[in-house]
Structure formats: structure tokens, C-alpha cells
Design a protein around this motif. Sequence first.
Motif, PDB file in Angstrom:
ATOM      1  N   SER A 412      18.032  15.319  -5.098  1.00  0.00           N
ATOM      2  CA  SER A 412      17.217  14.976  -6.696  1.00  0.00           C
ATOM      3  C   SER A 412      16.353  15.882  -6.111  1.00  0.00           C
ATOM      4  O   SER A 412      15.580  16.419  -6.986  1.00  0.00           O
ATOM      5  CB  SER A 412      17.058  13.140  -6.702  1.00  0.00           C
ATOM      6  OG  SER A 412      16.548  13.354  -5.736  1.00  0.00           O
ATOM      7  N   ARG A 414      13.177  14.538  -4.944  1.00  0.00           N
ATOM      8  CA  ARG A 414      12.237  13.949  -4.779  1.00  0.00           C
ATOM      9  C   ARG A 414      12.127  12.190  -4.197  1.00  0.00           C
ATOM     10  O   ARG A 414      13.460  12.153  -4.668  1.00  0.00           O
ATOM     11  CB  ARG A 414      11.951  13.800  -6.679  1.00  0.00           C
ATOM     12  CG  ARG A 414      11.483  15.050  -7.221  1.00  0.00           C
ATOM     13  CD  ARG A 414      10.793  14.130  -8.739  1.00  0.00           C
ATOM     14  NE  ARG A 414      10.267  15.027  -9.563  1.00  0.00           N
ATOM     15  CZ  ARG A 414      10.774  16.861  -9.903  1.00  0.00           C
ATOM     16  NH1 ARG A 414      11.930  16.502 -10.181  1.00  0.00           N
ATOM     17  NH2 ARG A 414       9.563  17.300 -10.903  1.00  0.00           N
ATOM     18  N   LYS A 416       9.721   9.268  -4.085  1.00  0.00           N
ATOM     19  CA  LYS A 416       8.542   8.236  -5.395  1.00  0.00           C
ATOM     20  C   LYS A 416       9.350   7.629  -6.060  1.00  0.00           C
ATOM     21  O   LYS A 416       9.468   6.334  -5.465  1.00  0.00           O
ATOM     22  CB  LYS A 416       7.625   8.881  -6.545  1.00  0.00           C
ATOM     23  CG  LYS A 416       6.772   8.106  -7.023  1.00  0.00           C
ATOM     24  CD  LYS A 416       5.885   8.943  -7.601  1.00  0.00           C
ATOM     25  CE  LYS A 416       5.115   7.690  -7.871  1.00  0.00           C
ATOM     26  NZ  LYS A 416       3.179   8.268  -8.762  1.00  0.00           N
ATOM     27  N   TRP A 417       9.780   8.118  -7.001  1.00  0.00           N
ATOM     28  CA  TRP A 417      11.235   7.279  -7.201  1.00  0.00           C
ATOM     29  C   TRP A 417      11.523   5.926  -6.894  1.00  0.00           C
ATOM     30  O   TRP A 417      11.695   4.657  -7.339  1.00  0.00           O
ATOM     31  CB  TRP A 417      12.118   7.468  -8.986  1.00  0.00           C
ATOM     32  CG  TRP A 417      13.111   8.109  -8.407  1.00  0.00           C
ATOM     33  CD1 TRP A 417      13.125   9.885  -7.812  1.00  0.00           C
ATOM     34  CD2 TRP A 417      14.229   7.657  -8.389  1.00  0.00           C
ATOM     35  NE1 TRP A 417      14.373  10.018  -7.259  1.00  0.00           N
ATOM     36  CE2 TRP A 417      15.301   9.500  -7.847  1.00  0.00           C
ATOM     37  CE3 TRP A 417      15.247   6.823  -8.061  1.00  0.00           C
ATOM     38  CZ2 TRP A 417      16.625   8.713  -7.077  1.00  0.00           C
ATOM     39  CZ3 TRP A 417      16.301   6.346  -7.858  1.00  0.00           C
ATOM     40  CH2 TRP A 417      17.220   7.713  -6.992  1.00  0.00           C
ATOM     41  N   LEU A 420       9.575   3.180  -5.438  1.00  0.00           N
ATOM     42  CA  LEU A 420       8.193   2.576  -6.733  1.00  0.00           C
ATOM     43  C   LEU A 420       9.441   1.529  -7.664  1.00  0.00           C
ATOM     44  O   LEU A 420       9.403   0.576  -7.802  1.00  0.00           O
ATOM     45  CB  LEU A 420       7.967   3.541  -7.435  1.00  0.00           C
ATOM     46  CG  LEU A 420       7.454   3.059  -9.004  1.00  0.00           C
ATOM     47  CD1 LEU A 420       5.820   2.347  -8.618  1.00  0.00           C
ATOM     48  CD2 LEU A 420       6.992   4.081  -9.832  1.00  0.00           C
ATOM     49  N   TYR A 421      11.257   2.200  -7.984  1.00  0.00           N
ATOM     50  CA  TYR A 421      11.382   0.949  -8.734  1.00  0.00           C
ATOM     51  C   TYR A 421      12.795   0.138  -7.775  1.00  0.00           C
ATOM     52  O   TYR A 421      13.651  -0.415  -8.371  1.00  0.00           O
ATOM     53  CB  TYR A 421      12.659   2.171  -9.588  1.00  0.00           C
ATOM     54  CG  TYR A 421      11.330   2.865 -10.855  1.00  0.00           C
ATOM     55  CD1 TYR A 421      10.469   2.375 -11.395  1.00  0.00           C
ATOM     56  CD2 TYR A 421      11.553   4.275 -10.387  1.00  0.00           C
ATOM     57  CE1 TYR A 421       9.913   2.672 -12.288  1.00  0.00           C
ATOM     58  CE2 TYR A 421      10.562   4.872 -11.430  1.00  0.00           C
ATOM     59  CZ  TYR A 421       9.859   4.081 -12.361  1.00  0.00           C
ATOM     60  OH  TYR A 421       8.789   4.745 -13.340  1.00  0.00           O
ATOM     61  N   CYS A 464      10.943   7.088   2.926  1.00  0.00           N
ATOM     62  CA  CYS A 464      10.460   7.928   1.697  1.00  0.00           C
ATOM     63  C   CYS A 464       8.895   7.813   2.180  1.00  0.00           C
ATOM     64  O   CYS A 464       7.611   8.937   1.058  1.00  0.00           O
ATOM     65  CB  CYS A 464      10.233   6.866   0.135  1.00  0.00           C
ATOM     66  SG  CYS A 464      12.030   7.704   0.008  1.00  0.00           S
ATOM     67  N   ASP A 578       3.838  13.104  -7.360  1.00  0.00           N
ATOM     68  CA  ASP A 578       5.425  13.092  -7.709  1.00  0.00           C
ATOM     69  C   ASP A 578       6.019  14.668  -7.456  1.00  0.00           C
ATOM     70  O   ASP A 578       6.237  14.985  -7.967  1.00  0.00           O
ATOM     71  CB  ASP A 578       6.181  13.102  -9.331  1.00  0.00           C
ATOM     72  CG  ASP A 578       7.983  12.722  -9.319  1.00  0.00           C
ATOM     73  OD1 ASP A 578       8.508  12.521  -8.056  1.00  0.00           O
ATOM     74  OD2 ASP A 578       8.156  12.919 -10.753  1.00  0.00           O
TER      75      ASP A 578
END
Length: 592
Positions: A412, A414, A416-417, A420-421, A464, A578
Motif C-alpha cells: 500500500s 502507507r 498510518k491507517w 489508527l484503525y 508503524c 499520511d
Amino acid sequence: MRLPPNRFTAQPEQPVVEKTVPETDKEAGLVTEQNPISDSESADVDAISADAQAGVQKIEAVTKVWSKNHLIAAYVFIWVIYFVDAMQQGTSTLLTPYVTSAFAEHSLTATTGVMSSIIGGVSKLTLAKILDVWGRPQGFMLTMLLMTLGLVMMAACNNVETYAAAQVFYWVGYNGISYTISVFIADTSALKNRGLMLGFLSSPYIATVWITGPISQSLISGIGFRWGFGIFAIITPLMCLPLFFLFTWNQRKAKKMGVLVPRNSGRTLLQSIKYYFWEFDVICLLLISGGFALFLLPFSIYSYQKYGWRDPLTICFIIFGGLMLIAAAVWEKYFAPVKFMPWELLTDRTVVGACVLSAVLFVEYYIWTAYFSSWLQVVMNLNLTQTGYISQIYSIGSCFFSIIVGVVVRWSGRFKWITLYFGVPVTILSIGLLIHFREPGTHLGWIIMCEILYAFAGGACVICEQLAVMAAAAHQHVAVVLAVEGMFSSVGGAIGLSIAGAIWTGLFPVKLAEYLPEESQANLTSIYGDLVTQLSYPVGSPTRDAIIRAYGDAQKWMFVAATTITIIGLVAVMFWRDIKVKDFKQVKGRVI
């Protein structure tokens, strides 16, 4: 922790574009989405950084001259080091309650780690300078020697004080080795692959979970905890030296090939001492380490003072510790001739947010795990081998899941997601469930379920958060931002241990005195201070039931505190930018 304002807060997220990095931001070492280091940036992007410190130039020269086989060999050596360290650290954790109990001081199990956590974290700042100024091999060798010294001291200790001092040397060395290897991984891997490599190299913990419990059980039942430390004091140097020699051999190769030009400072001995005194920011280090030590120790030892929290010694420790921390901040802001890293990085919201998350994760972890292995033995009636299996679920689960997270980040681009999720919310859920399931009579399966959830979430968070601080910095500042992140982790661990010690010493003996039957009241002190004495009472007896109830009450508030504090980590992740790691070329030479 209050996040300082910075120039990114009011700006919307922008797509990554290839552009020349302004000279001011190059000097600051700040890498942003608006200001990436892209592959097409310039023709000489792969040249050794002329303005970088000597240690950074040396590792860049090494990656330019070493072969593919040497790169592979380095990662094999690192995997072996991680395997030995994982086995040793898991064994040490299980042996610590027996070491403190051997001196009738089981209640000091958490306290013995406070100073070591503080100094172990702060020392990374000095180590970062050693790696950048002198070189990676020199820093690696120093930490290996300190860890070996700590193991020797633990094997020879005759009281809790000596064991606590040994823990300082051990954790400075252990954290230093882990930190140095993390820097090496950052030096030799592309940013998009770094999460995957960090996850893969932590995979030895998946295997050692099955080893540490039986090893600890055999040591306690046989030759004793001293030889447990002594054996690893011999094995550790043997496993670390091959990587050191591989570093130094390729560094000399770079010099012979003319890729690395030796520097001659021209300084006298006195001038060198003065130079390194300011370069390492010794004043700031002393203020930070002393401040944290004085401020946090009273939380663990206040119950041993005559007047508790009102004791003059306790009050003085807290006041002077706070003043020293304030003085450190003022010194670093206004007076330090040499700062550890540019102010732009210190105020970058991604760096600050990642450091806060790192601290929070260690605070909550050490709050509820400080006495968890003892709880498993006393309340759940598990032997040491079984306790080792349960305690190591986090290691096996987090390391397994971190590999998956690394693959997802590579795909991906990335990170952060994920945090966070999934990472932080599932961490809060798993600890929150343990508030209920920590009660006596709970089926062991519920504990294992919570541990598995916690482990998967932890694997995501740790990978992360490290990617976050590294993605925000240029290569020449990677070691420093990792050191700051590591300092937050270690100080967070010290805070967690201090809170755990405060809850335990303030609540457990009170509840023990309340629940113990009349015939056991005379043994209150020995029951409180010795895990072996606690286990000597048979399950189902009134005394054992009283001990179990006291454990349950103490653990309840540990889980409540851990759950509440973790919410801060969720807020910290919201401040991250992000960043898309696929668009950065951060390292040079032959890398993964």
C-alpha cells in the motif's frame, strides 16, 4: 503529552511530487510529503553525503563496496543475534521474580527495572552520537560489552541492589544492541521494504517462545538462576562478534578502494575532550537521566519510607526530578551549542506523535505485565513452563503479525491507517477485556484470547511507529530520531513500572492483611515479599484463596490504568501525516 505547534498542522495533505529539495530543508534533514527525496531528484543522489557526520559516511561507503553475499550474511548474523537475545530476555523475565524472592524482596520486582529502563533509554541518545560520529561497529561493540557485563553481574549478585545495578548495564547493552541493529536495518533497506525487514528479523521470537519456559523451569529446578545468566554471558559475545567483523572488514575495504577518505581532525587530546563533551550534549544527558530517575523512583519506593508520600525524601525526589527535567528542556532550547537533531524534526507532528505512541505503549505494557507472570502462577496455578508460554504469546503473535504488516505497507505504501484503525483500538480492547477476565476463577482460554488480540495489535503499532519517525527524517538523522523514539519507549517503560510498583506496594499488602485468615497473619511479611512462599500454600486453602483475592484486586487497577492511558496513543496517531513511503529514496548503495 501536549503536542507543540508546527508548520504542518494547518496544511492539507498533498500528493507526492518529484521536486528539488530546498537547501534549508536539506540542512534540517526534514523529509515531508511536500518535500520528498525522490529517485529523480539529481544525478548524484547516490553519492556519499558530503555534509553528513563521519559515521553516516562510513556506512554509506560500506553499502557501496560490499557484495550481495555480504549483505545477506549480515542479515543472517542479525537474525542469529535476535534469536539469542530473545531467548535470553525471555528467560531473564521469568527468572527476575525468583531473584528478588531469593532475597525476600518480591515486591521490588518492578522497582529493579525502573532505573535500568530510564538509563537504557537515555543512553540511546549518546549511542546515536557514537554511531554518527565514530561509526556503527564501534557503537555495536560497546553495547555488546555492556550487556555481557550486566549478565556477569546478575550471575554473581548477592542482593537486590547489586541485581538492580546489573540490570542497568544489561538493559543499556540490550537496548543498545537492538537499537544499533535497527539503525543498521535503516541503513541497508529501502523505506518501503523496511517494515517487512524489521518484521522478518524479529521472527526468532516466534521460536523462542517454546524455549524460554522450559529453560527457566530447568534452571530453577537445577543449577539455579545464576548459571542461567552466566551461560548467556558466554554465548552473547560469540553471537555478536561475526557481525562486528563484517562491518569493520567492509569499512576497511571502502578505505582501500578510496570510496571512504579518512579524516584528520587535527585536534589535541584536550580539544577532543572538549569537542565530544559538547557534541554528545553531556549536560542535557545528565539532566534528563537524573531528572527521570528522581521523579519516577518515589512511585515504587514510597511505601518503604516512614511517612510514605509525605516523607521528606519522597517529596524532594519528585521536586528535584521535575526541576531537572525543566532545566534539560531549557538547556536544549536556548543554551546547548550542539543539538541532537534539527528543531524542525523535534516539532514535526509525525515524529512527536510516534514518540508519544511509543511511550504510551510501553507505559501500559509494563503496568499490567510487571506482576503478570506471578499472577499466572499464584492465581491460575500454572508452573513456570506454562507461565512462560502464556507470557510469550505477545512475542510470537506480534512478531508473526509484524511480517504481515510489513507486506501490507510494502503493497500500500502507507502505514498510518493500520495503526489508527487497527493497532491502537485493538490494544485498548484487549487490555479492557482483561479488567474483567483477570478475576479469580476465569478460564485460561479467555486470557489467551486477550493476549493474542493484544499481540497482533502490538505488532502493527511497533512497526508503524518506527516507520513514522524514519519516514519523517533524512538518512543522516535516522539514528537520532530512532534514539529519541527509543528514549520515549524506555522512559515509558520506567513510568509503567513505577505506576505498577505504586499500585502493588500501595494496594496488595493492604488487601493481603484484610483477606488473610487469622492463623496466617503472622506470616504477612514473608507472604508479601516471597513468591515461593505464596506458592507454598495449596490451592483451595484459606490462605491461598486470600492471596488470590489480593492479586485480583491489585491487577484490576493495573488493567484499568493501562486501558485509560492507551487512549492517549490513539490521539497521538491522529496527528501523524499520511506519508507514502514508496516515494522516498532515503539510503544509498547496495540495499534491500
